[in-house]
Enzyme design. Structure first.
Site, mmCIF file in Angstrom:
data_model
loop_
_atom_site.group_PDB
_atom_site.id
_atom_site.type_symbol
_atom_site.label_atom_id
_atom_site.label_comp_id
_atom_site.label_asym_id
_atom_site.label_seq_id
_atom_site.Cartn_x
_atom_site.Cartn_y
_atom_site.Cartn_z
ATOM 1 N N SER A 112 9.104 -10.154 -5.387
ATOM 2 C CA SER A 112 8.000 -9.382 -5.951
ATOM 3 C C SER A 112 8.799 -8.090 -6.891
ATOM 4 C CB SER A 112 7.165 -8.998 -5.108
ATOM 5 O OG SER A 112 5.883 -8.287 -5.357
ATOM 6 N N ASN B 139 -0.955 0.672 -5.397
ATOM 7 C CA ASN B 139 -0.150 0.079 -6.204
ATOM 8 C C ASN B 139 -0.621 -1.041 -7.203
ATOM 9 O OD1 ASN B 139 -0.164 -2.186 -4.583
ATOM 10 N ND2 ASN B 139 1.249 -1.366 -3.240
ATOM 11 N N ARG C 152 6.077 7.386 5.401
ATOM 12 C CA ARG C 152 6.163 6.016 6.304
ATOM 13 C C ARG C 152 7.440 5.196 5.753
ATOM 14 N NH1 ARG C 152 4.713 2.032 2.446
ATOM 15 N NH2 ARG C 152 4.660 0.332 4.005
ATOM 16 N N ALA C 153 7.715 4.496 6.884
ATOM 17 C CA ALA C 153 8.931 3.399 6.640
ATOM 18 C C ALA C 153 8.373 2.166 5.432
ATOM 19 C CB ALA C 153 9.697 2.797 7.960
ATOM 20 N N THR D 175 9.300 -3.357 2.855
ATOM 21 C CA THR D 175 10.075 -4.050 1.760
ATOM 22 C C THR D 175 11.220 -3.774 1.459
ATOM 23 O OG1 THR D 175 9.074 -3.213 -0.190
ATOM 24 C CG2 THR D 175 7.766 -5.024 0.876
HETATM 25 C C1 G16 Z 1 4.132 -5.881 -0.436
HETATM 26 C C2 G16 Z 1 2.839 -6.049 0.018
HETATM 27 C C3 G16 Z 1 1.886 -4.987 -0.415
HETATM 28 C C4 G16 Z 1 2.416 -3.588 -0.130
HETATM 29 C C5 G16 Z 1 3.943 -3.392 -0.710
HETATM 30 C C6 G16 Z 1 4.265 -2.246 0.190
HETATM 31 O O1 G16 Z 1 4.176 -5.621 -1.967
HETATM 32 O O2 G16 Z 1 2.539 -7.519 -0.595
HETATM 33 O O3 G16 Z 1 0.536 -5.060 0.145
HETATM 34 O O4 G16 Z 1 1.577 -2.612 -0.492
HETATM 35 O O5 G16 Z 1 4.755 -4.599 0.046
HETATM 36 O O6 G16 Z 1 5.598 -2.216 0.136
HETATM 37 P P1 G16 Z 1 6.387 -1.109 0.824
HETATM 38 O O7 G16 Z 1 6.105 -1.370 2.469
HETATM 39 O O8 G16 Z 1 7.746 -1.301 0.670
HETATM 40 O O9 G16 Z 1 5.815 0.298 0.494
HETATM 41 P P2 G16 Z 1 4.796 -6.758 -3.171
HETATM 42 O O10 G16 Z 1 4.355 -6.780 -4.145
HETATM 43 O O11 G16 Z 1 6.300 -6.116 -2.990
HETATM 44 O O12 G16 Z 1 4.649 -7.960 -2.372
#
Ligand code: G16
Length: 545
Positions: free
Chosen positions: A70, A385, A508-509, A512
């Site tokens: 993503s 986001n 927050r941690a 991703t």
């Molecule tokens: C993914 C999730 C989103 C979330 C994001 C958060 O986004 O699908 O719902 O808002 O991770 O990322 P982090 O935990 O790193 O802040 P995506 O668009 O990267 O798949």
């Protein structure tokens, strides 16, 4: 019971898992397994095993696997599983995925696989079906090969949809499982997705004109070619939709999400430097797999103005709320909005006080928002986001189709609502479908982006990414608004927040990336910046301990 042991052992040896340092584990996080691509081959193989089990557990319904990282940089990749209705993998199964992926040897992998099959009472003779797609990252090829090895070792039927946006795969999973039923979600093909969206777009516009050009920055990801394809299905004689697709270079992998895309625009709070936009032009950005959407324009007086997920949420809630009222369904359908802690405080106030709709806050990750939104007849959920959608319950969809209109205005509202039911992706946040929704609403209201931005004033805010040794030490409560661990960190954040007017901050941690995120908002931009820096230093200090 069929025995897959030999085939799994042989294939696993070809797609080994990379051992992590002692005490560390792979984790099925917010968006599946996501990390540097060279760690993912063995994981993708094992996800194949899990997807087969999941399909068999659900009597052979199709399960989806999406290979994407993503918004992450080009060197990362990820693997995530999609459930039969096109929603995220059921939460209990995240544990099983984590258990399979962390099995330390091939033998133990086979043991965990069989243990899961026995405990979950899965008949390994039942047919299994898995469909999959990937974004434009070159590492996707290797990960697909490993995934297919896992599917083949367990005798699962599998279909390769090749390059897709994440929401397209979610669409295809639901379309596959609903094919031939009264609840059919659409044709089981990429073309079916385009046809469905294009037809619903024309129907939802109901002859309204779309003003001016829309510039769409595609983050140099898979959304570029897919959006260009969709545009071919929108009949030019019926709709004047002038779209300029930019940042759609998918041939140079290194430019993916680089200085462009929805995440760049949201976190940097500025337009992509290239191509440079003229003041006043309506622009939006997708992310690398086209599930996030952010609108913006360069104002000749105030400069860059952004309309993020909170804005899309309040725009959609207000438009759909008005339509429901005009359709005479106000007392029959419950509308609600779901946000996360990142939602700008001004948006929450606008939705609760001006639109008079309930707002529920959940932890980050669309899987949480989606689940809560399902509790309403019309559940509007967006993360700040730009990731989100609007869910309609079966009762709502049937009311749109079957209610007897008492006037031409009621009929018009019902027809528009029915068209939105088809236009808005019901499986997951979809930047392309959301973009069409925004364009429909602006056309109906005859609004420019400036009109949209005037609905309320955002509180100044700032997002900071903080590198820490082990992000998993940072644990939260209260929908991620407060830190539980490390002890003492939250007290320090509270003290910092007290120093500013109308301020709020949390840390927050990330789910991703290996980092923490800090969000702060306050009465002025300089105060929001200062507070964010202070909290970031607190996190850095605790992160170094
Ligand atoms: C993914 C999730 C989103 C979330 C994001 C958060 O986004 O699908 O719902 O808002 O991770 O990322 P982090 O935990 O790193 O802040 P995506 O668009 O990267 O798949």
């Amino acid at each position: 019971m069929e025995n897959h042991d030999k085939a799994i052992l042989a294939a696993s040896a070809r797609h080994p898992i990379v051992p992590l340092p002692k005490g560390q584990f792979y984790n099925y996080g917010t968006a599946g397994f996501r990390m540097k691509a060279d760690l993912l081959e063995g994981i993708s193989f094992r996800v194949g095993l899990l997807a087969s089990l999941r399909s068999r557990k659900l009597n052979g319904q199709a399960i989806g696997v999406m290979i994407t990282a993503s918004h992450n940089p080009a060197a990362d990749n990820g693997v995530k599983i999609v459930d039969p209705m096109g929603d995220m993998l059921e939460q209990d199964w995240e544990r099983y995925a984590t258990a399979l992926v962390n099995a330390p040897s091939d033998d133990e992998l086979v043991a965990v696989y069989n243990k899961l099959a026995a405990e979950l009472k899965i008949d390994l003779i039942v047919p299994a079906k898995v469909i999959y797609g990937r974004d434009t990252r070159p590492s996707g090829h290797t990960l697909v090969t490993a995934l297919v090895a896992g599917l083949a070792a367990t005798g699962a039927e599998h279909v390769d949809y090749k390059l897709l946006t994440t929401p397209q795969l979610h669409y295809l999973v639901r379309a596959t499982n609903s094919e031939g039923t009264p609840l059919s979600y659409g044709k089981v093909s990429e073309v079916g997705y385009y046809e469905k969206l294009a037809e619903a777009f024309v129907r939802a516009l109901r002859g309204r004109r779309i003003d001016g050009t829309l510039v769409v920055d595609c983050a140099n990801g898979v959304g570029g070619p897919k959006l260009s394809e969709l545009l071919k299905y929108i009949p030019k004689d019926k709709v004047n939709f002038d779209v300029k697709v930019v940042n759609d270079d998918v041939l140079r992998p290194e430019v993916l999400n680089l200085e462009c895309g929805a995440d760049f625009v949201k976190t940097k709070q500025r337009a992509p430097p290239s191509p440079k936009q003229q003041p006043g032009i309506r622009c939006c950005s997708l992310d690398g797999d086209a599930d996030r959407l952010i609108y913006y324009w360069i104002d000749p007086e105030s400069g860059f103005v952004m309309l993020d997920g909170d804005r899309i949420s309040s725009l959609a809630a207000s438009f759909i709320g008005d339509l429901v009222e005009s359709a005479g369904l106000k007392n029959d359908l419950r509308i609600g909005v779901v946000q996360t802690a990142y939602a700008n405080g001004a948006s929450t106030t606008y939705i609760t006080q001006h639109l008079r709709l309930p707002v529920i806050c959940t932890p980050t990750g669309v899987k949480h928002l989606h689940h809560v939104a399902q509790g309403f007849d019309i559940g509007v959920y967006f993360e700040a986001n730009g990731h989100g959608t609007v869910l309609f319950s079966p009762d709502a969809l049937s009311a749109f189709r079957n209610a007897e209109p008492q006037s031409p205005a009621q009929k018009d509202a019902l027809d528009t609502l029915a068209a939105l039911g088809d236009l808005i992706n019901q499986t997951v946040g979809d930047a392309i479908s959301d973009m069409l929704l925004v364009e429909v609403i602006l056309a109906h209201k005859n609004w420019t982006l400036r009109d949209w931005a005037m609905t309320y004033a955002d509180l100044p805010n700032r997002l900071v990414r903080v590198e820490v040794g082990d992000k998993d030490r940072f644990r939260t409560t209260d929908a991620e608004r407060r830190l539980l661990h490390p002890a003492g960190a939250q007290d320090e954040i509270d003290q910092a927040v007290k120093k500013y007017k109308d301020a709020r901050a949390f840390a927050r941690a990330s789910g991703t990336e290996n980092a923490c995120r800090v969000y702060a908002e306050a009465a002025t931009r300089s105060e929001a910046n200062e507070l964010a820096e202070r909290v970031a230093h607190i996190i850095e200090r605790y992160g170094a301990q």
